[in-house]
Write a protein that holds these residues in place. Structure first.
Motif, PDB file in Angstrom:
ATOM      1  N   TRP A 287       0.864  -1.175   0.000  1.00 37.48           N
ATOM      2  CA  TRP A 287       0.000   0.000   0.000  1.00 37.48           C
ATOM      3  C   TRP A 287       0.904   1.229   0.000  1.00 37.48           C
ATOM      4  CZ3 TRP A 287      -4.648   1.619  -0.985  1.00 37.48           C
ATOM      5  CH2 TRP A 287      -5.071   2.849  -0.496  1.00 37.48           C
ATOM      6  N   SER A 288       0.647   2.149  -0.920  1.00 38.34           N
ATOM      7  CA  SER A 288       1.463   3.353  -1.049  1.00 38.34           C
ATOM      8  C   SER A 288       0.976   4.443  -0.090  1.00 38.34           C
ATOM      9  CB  SER A 288       1.387   3.861  -2.491  1.00 38.34           C
ATOM     10  OG  SER A 288       2.113   5.056  -2.615  1.00 38.34           O
ATOM     11  N   CYS A 289       1.889   4.978   0.715  1.00 37.85           N
ATOM     12  CA  CYS A 289       1.570   6.075   1.624  1.00 37.85           C
ATOM     13  C   CYS A 289       2.857   6.648   2.192  1.00 37.85           C
ATOM     14  CB  CYS A 289       0.659   5.602   2.754  1.00 37.85           C
ATOM     15  SG  CYS A 289       1.470   4.542   3.965  1.00 37.85           S
TER      16      CYS A 289
ATOM     17  N   PRO B 134       3.473  -3.202   3.688  1.00 43.81           N
ATOM     18  CA  PRO B 134       2.834  -4.455   3.281  1.00 43.81           C
ATOM     19  C   PRO B 134       1.318  -4.374   3.533  1.00 43.81           C
ATOM     20  CG  PRO B 134       4.725  -4.876   4.690  1.00 43.81           C
ATOM     21  CD  PRO B 134       4.475  -3.400   4.729  1.00 43.81           C
ATOM     22  N   ARG B 135       0.529  -4.850   2.598  1.00 46.85           N
ATOM     23  CA  ARG B 135      -0.933  -4.806   2.746  1.00 46.85           C
ATOM     24  C   ARG B 135      -1.411  -5.562   3.986  1.00 46.85           C
ATOM     25  NH1 ARG B 135      -4.298  -2.504  -0.902  1.00 46.85           N
ATOM     26  NH2 ARG B 135      -3.355  -1.955  -2.889  1.00 46.85           N
ATOM     27  N   ARG B 136      -0.636  -6.501   4.470  1.00 50.60           N
ATOM     28  CA  ARG B 136      -1.026  -7.247   5.665  1.00 50.60           C
ATOM     29  C   ARG B 136      -1.133  -6.333   6.887  1.00 50.60           C
ATOM     30  NH1 ARG B 136       3.673  -7.609   8.329  1.00 50.60           N
ATOM     31  NH2 ARG B 136       5.575  -7.804   7.124  1.00 50.60           N
TER      32      ARG B 136
ATOM     33  N   PHE C 153      -8.099   3.363   7.115  1.00 46.81           N
ATOM     34  CA  PHE C 153      -9.424   3.768   6.639  1.00 46.81           C
ATOM     35  C   PHE C 153      -9.664   3.551   5.154  1.00 46.81           C
ATOM     36  CE2 PHE C 153      -8.613   6.513  10.410  1.00 46.81           C
ATOM     37  CZ  PHE C 153      -9.552   5.903  11.235  1.00 46.81           C
ATOM     38  N   VAL C 154      -8.618   3.494   4.336  1.00 48.76           N
ATOM     39  CA  VAL C 154      -8.784   3.410   2.888  1.00 48.76           C
ATOM     40  C   VAL C 154      -8.276   2.088   2.331  1.00 48.76           C
ATOM     41  CG1 VAL C 154      -8.236   4.517   0.681  1.00 48.76           C
ATOM     42  CG2 VAL C 154      -8.508   5.915   2.735  1.00 48.76           C
ATOM     43  N   CYS C 155      -7.191   1.647   2.811  1.00 45.82           N
ATOM     44  CA  CYS C 155      -6.488   0.474   2.288  1.00 45.82           C
ATOM     45  C   CYS C 155      -7.353  -0.785   2.287  1.00 45.82           C
ATOM     46  CB  CYS C 155      -5.233   0.265   3.128  1.00 45.82           C
ATOM     47  SG  CYS C 155      -4.215  -1.128   2.725  1.00 45.82           S
TER      48      CYS C 155
END
Length: 160
Positions: free
Chosen positions: A126-128, A140-142, A158-160
């Motif tokens: 996830w980009s942030c 990591p998305r986890r 909240f978004v991912c």
């Protein structure tokens, strides 16, 4: 028999001459699992990830990944393809640690610096702008929606 002896002596002399010729340097670059930079062992089959070279554990059958001439003056003794220099010239990481999502240089230069040339975050990321030092521009998305803030704007929760 004199001709046979002459042929035998000539063959031995040729073999000796060939053995004394300087050998061309062996190209040790290979692609390790996950498309990472690797070090090719003498067997010409085993490809050791770059960060396993000079780690005091022999990964090649003959131990060539731990030889003194390779590991004697790190990082200068390593082939250039195994090394990535961080923005701080005194800091370096192994080439397979570049673009791995982790802040190995300590300043994110191995993940976000123009010389690192990292691709955008992959599917598993996830980009942030993360809060924690261990990540740079992707997490990591986890870690999404795990109840812990990793991104400055809370997008991981909240978004991912």
């Amino acid at each position: 028999s004199a001709v046979a002896l002459l042929v035998l002596v000539t063959a031995l002399a040729s073999g000796l001459a060939l053995a004394l010729l300087p050998r061309a340097p062996v190209n040790r670059f290979c692609t390790a699992p996950n498309n990472k930079t690797g070090f090719l062992c003498d067997d010409r089959v085993t490809c050791v990830p770059a960060s396993w070279v000079c780690d005091r554990a022999s990964n090649c059958r003959n131990g060539e990944d731990e030889q003194e001439q390779l590991c004697g003056d790190l990082p200068h003794s390593l082939p250039g393809f195994l090394v990535f220099y961080c923005s701080n010239p005194r800091s370096w990481v192994y080439a397979d640690q570049r673009c791995d999502g982790m802040n190995d240089c300590g300043d994110c230069s191995d993940e976000t610096w123009s010389l690192a040339a990292c691709p955008p975050c992959g599917q598993e990321w996830w980009s942030c702008s993360p809060v924690h030092f261990e990540f740079c521009s992707c997490i990591p998305r986890r870690l999404c929606r795990d109840g812990i803030q990793h991104c400055l704007g809370w997008s991981d929760e909240f978004v991912c």
